[in-house]
Design an enzyme around this catalytic site. Sequence first.
Site: not given
Length: 150
Positions: A7, A43, A60, A84, A134
Amino acid sequence: MLTRIDHIGIACFDLDRTVEFYRATYGFEVHHTETNEEQGVREAMLRISGTSDGGASYLQLLEPVREDSPVAKWLAKNGEGVHHIAFGTADVDADAAAVRDKGVRVLYDEPRTGSMGSRITFLHPKDCHGVLTELVTARDPESGTGGHGH
């Protein structure tokens, strides 16, 4: 081994308004919503595509729920936008150790719980050419019901 882009995390001031933009503009629908108290965010995961192996790619959308959260601090400094990128992996522990061995700072000693029960960790943006990165392992990648972090 990293297998896909899981994502892209996008920080926003108003989650509902941002979800509506992506729905109205691109036709993306919400796959999952939750509040992560540890991270201090509300989220929404918008599913973009899926694969026959149960993997999927998501946007996301992240709205802070408190002013001292990392996303709130990031928004205050940068405004809305890409926060991110997350790469999917079958084994977040092994891949975090492998990148740590290459000199990249891993922000958590042990992976934490992310969206939908996933296991996540982050890599320091200064070691990744300015990109907060991430690593995420879905809760149950075999069934396609796994989750994604924030």
